[in-house]
Design an enzyme around this catalytic site. Structure first.
Site, PDB file in Angstrom:
ATOM      1  N   ASP A  30       0.629  -1.251   0.240  1.00 21.85           N
ATOM      2  CA  ASP A  30      -0.244  -0.266   0.340  1.00 21.85           C
ATOM      3  C   ASP A  30       0.678   1.263   0.114  1.00 21.85           C
ATOM      4  O   ASP A  30       1.975   1.385   0.431  1.00 21.85           O
ATOM      5  CB  ASP A  30      -1.186  -0.016   1.952  1.00 21.85           C
ATOM      6  CG  ASP A  30      -2.107   0.936   1.108  1.00 21.85           C
ATOM      7  OD1 ASP A  30      -3.392   0.598   0.865  1.00 21.85           O
ATOM      8  OD2 ASP A  30      -1.664   2.064   0.874  1.00 21.85           O
ATOM      9  N   ASN A  89     -13.155  -3.116   2.048  1.00 18.18           N
ATOM     10  CA  ASN A  89     -14.228  -1.891   2.766  1.00 18.18           C
ATOM     11  C   ASN A  89     -14.990  -2.184   1.365  1.00 18.18           C
ATOM     12  O   ASN A  89     -14.552  -2.718   0.531  1.00 18.18           O
ATOM     13  CB  ASN A  89     -13.428  -0.641   2.479  1.00 18.18           C
ATOM     14  CG  ASN A  89     -12.449  -0.360   3.861  1.00 18.18           C
ATOM     15  OD1 ASN A  89     -13.073  -1.416   5.262  1.00 18.18           O
ATOM     16  ND2 ASN A  89     -11.078  -0.035   3.836  1.00 18.18           N
ATOM     17  N   GLN A  96     -13.941   2.963   1.465  1.00 16.42           N
ATOM     18  CA  GLN A  96     -13.220   2.326   0.301  1.00 16.42           C
ATOM     19  C   GLN A  96     -13.180   3.313  -0.880  1.00 16.42           C
ATOM     20  O   GLN A  96     -14.350   4.572  -1.285  1.00 16.42           O
ATOM     21  CB  GLN A  96     -14.475   1.118  -0.651  1.00 16.42           C
ATOM     22  CG  GLN A  96     -13.679   0.377  -2.306  1.00 16.42           C
ATOM     23  CD  GLN A  96     -14.081  -0.280  -2.781  1.00 16.42           C
ATOM     24  OE1 GLN A  96     -16.370  -0.699  -2.256  1.00 16.42           O
ATOM     25  NE2 GLN A  96     -14.569  -0.588  -3.681  1.00 16.42           N
ATOM     26  N   HIS A 102     -10.375  -5.231  -3.465  1.00 15.11           N
ATOM     27  CA  HIS A 102      -8.935  -5.523  -2.526  1.00 15.11           C
ATOM     28  C   HIS A 102      -9.086  -5.363  -1.311  1.00 15.11           C
ATOM     29  O   HIS A 102     -10.365  -5.285  -0.742  1.00 15.11           O
ATOM     30  CB  HIS A 102      -7.847  -4.086  -2.983  1.00 15.11           C
ATOM     31  CG  HIS A 102      -8.372  -2.968  -1.972  1.00 15.11           C
ATOM     32  ND1 HIS A 102      -9.428  -2.340  -2.795  1.00 15.11           N
ATOM     33  CD2 HIS A 102      -8.669  -1.920  -1.156  1.00 15.11           C
ATOM     34  CE1 HIS A 102      -9.685  -1.602  -1.898  1.00 15.11           C
ATOM     35  NE2 HIS A 102      -8.793  -1.140  -1.319  1.00 15.11           N
ATOM     36  N   HIS A 104      -7.285  -6.026   1.978  1.00 15.75           N
ATOM     37  CA  HIS A 104      -6.146  -4.993   3.227  1.00 15.75           C
ATOM     38  C   HIS A 104      -5.464  -6.569   3.830  1.00 15.75           C
ATOM     39  O   HIS A 104      -5.803  -7.319   4.640  1.00 15.75           O
ATOM     40  CB  HIS A 104      -6.552  -4.324   3.913  1.00 15.75           C
ATOM     41  CG  HIS A 104      -6.644  -2.657   3.136  1.00 15.75           C
ATOM     42  ND1 HIS A 104      -6.015  -1.534   2.869  1.00 15.75           N
ATOM     43  CD2 HIS A 104      -8.121  -2.660   2.466  1.00 15.75           C
ATOM     44  CE1 HIS A 104      -6.816  -0.733   2.658  1.00 15.75           C
ATOM     45  NE2 HIS A 104      -7.836  -1.421   2.278  1.00 15.75           N
TER      46      HIS A 104
HETATM   47  P1  AMP Z   1      -9.398   1.693   0.297  1.00 18.79           P
HETATM   48  O1  AMP Z   1     -10.028   2.603   0.897  1.00 18.79           O
HETATM   49  O2  AMP Z   1      -9.613   0.051   1.158  1.00 18.79           O
HETATM   50  O3  AMP Z   1     -10.388   1.696  -1.290  1.00 18.79           O
HETATM   51  O4  AMP Z   1      -8.481   1.308   0.120  1.00 18.79           O
HETATM   52  C1  AMP Z   1      -7.796   1.437  -1.195  1.00 18.79           C
HETATM   53  C2  AMP Z   1      -6.277   1.311  -0.811  1.00 18.79           C
HETATM   54  O5  AMP Z   1      -5.014   1.545  -1.817  1.00 18.79           O
HETATM   55  C3  AMP Z   1      -5.730   2.313   0.493  1.00 18.79           C
HETATM   56  O6  AMP Z   1      -5.108   1.823   0.821  1.00 18.79           O
HETATM   57  C4  AMP Z   1      -4.769   3.193  -0.478  1.00 18.79           C
HETATM   58  O7  AMP Z   1      -3.392   3.754   0.342  1.00 18.79           O
HETATM   59  C5  AMP Z   1      -4.554   2.893  -1.447  1.00 18.79           C
HETATM   60  N1  AMP Z   1      -3.503   2.957  -2.570  1.00 18.79           N
HETATM   61  C6  AMP Z   1      -4.059   4.178  -3.355  1.00 18.79           C
HETATM   62  N2  AMP Z   1      -3.598   4.529  -4.255  1.00 18.79           N
HETATM   63  C7  AMP Z   1      -2.321   3.596  -4.674  1.00 18.79           C
HETATM   64  C8  AMP Z   1      -1.335   3.258  -5.582  1.00 18.79           C
HETATM   65  N3  AMP Z   1      -0.904   3.569  -6.607  1.00 18.79           N
HETATM   66  N4  AMP Z   1      -0.502   2.130  -4.689  1.00 18.79           N
HETATM   67  C9  AMP Z   1      -0.605   1.398  -4.025  1.00 18.79           C
HETATM   68  N5  AMP Z   1      -1.201   1.492  -2.963  1.00 18.79           N
HETATM   69  C10 AMP Z   1      -2.266   2.551  -3.518  1.00 18.79           C
END
Ligand code: AMP
Ligand code: ZN
Length: 116
Positions: A30, A89, A96, A102, A104
């Protein structure tokens, strides 16, 4: 989906820090880690949210967890004395922000409960 951040990672247009990969699943760190280990395990095929899952996706979801298990092993947090949390999420109120399913994987520090 051409317009999806995580699909771009699957296609290689964006190169994340990959920690595990197989035919159906990709796992990468992440960008904004919330724990010493914070890895996202995604299906290579685009599915937006848990609400979009079909009966035929059941095995794929199991594979996300098996991917998380493998990464936890690699990260040295899989032992009974250690541990980790997996979170998926779903939609706005759960927080989300990326609409490509995805899982986590969070670990490497004690986790509180209830979650925020
Ligand atoms: P969610 O809030 O459950 O949709 O999680 C999305 C996750 O994607 C968050 O924890 C972000 O930090 C992560 N994220 C967003 N952009 C990137 C990226 N370019 N590379 C890796 N993780 C990312
Ligand atoms: Zn996608």
């Amino acid at each position: 989906m051409t317009d999806c951040l995580f699909c771009k990672m699957v296609s290689g247009e964006i190169e994340p820090a990959v920690v595990y990969e197989n035919e159906e699943v990709l796992a990468f760190r992440d960008l904004n880690p919330q724990a010493p280990t914070h890895v996202l395990v995604i299906p290579k095929r685009h599915i937006s949210t848990i609400n979009d899952l079909q009966q035929g996706d059941a095995e794929l979801i199991g594979k996300l967890y098996l991917g998380a298990q493998k990464v936890a092993e690699q990260e040295g947090i899989h032992g009974a004395e250690r541990g980790y949390r997996t979170v998926m999420n779903c939609s706005a109120e759960a927080g989300q922000t990326v609409f490509h399913l995805h899982l986590h994987l969070l670990g490497g520090r004690p986790m509180g409960w209830p979650p925020g």
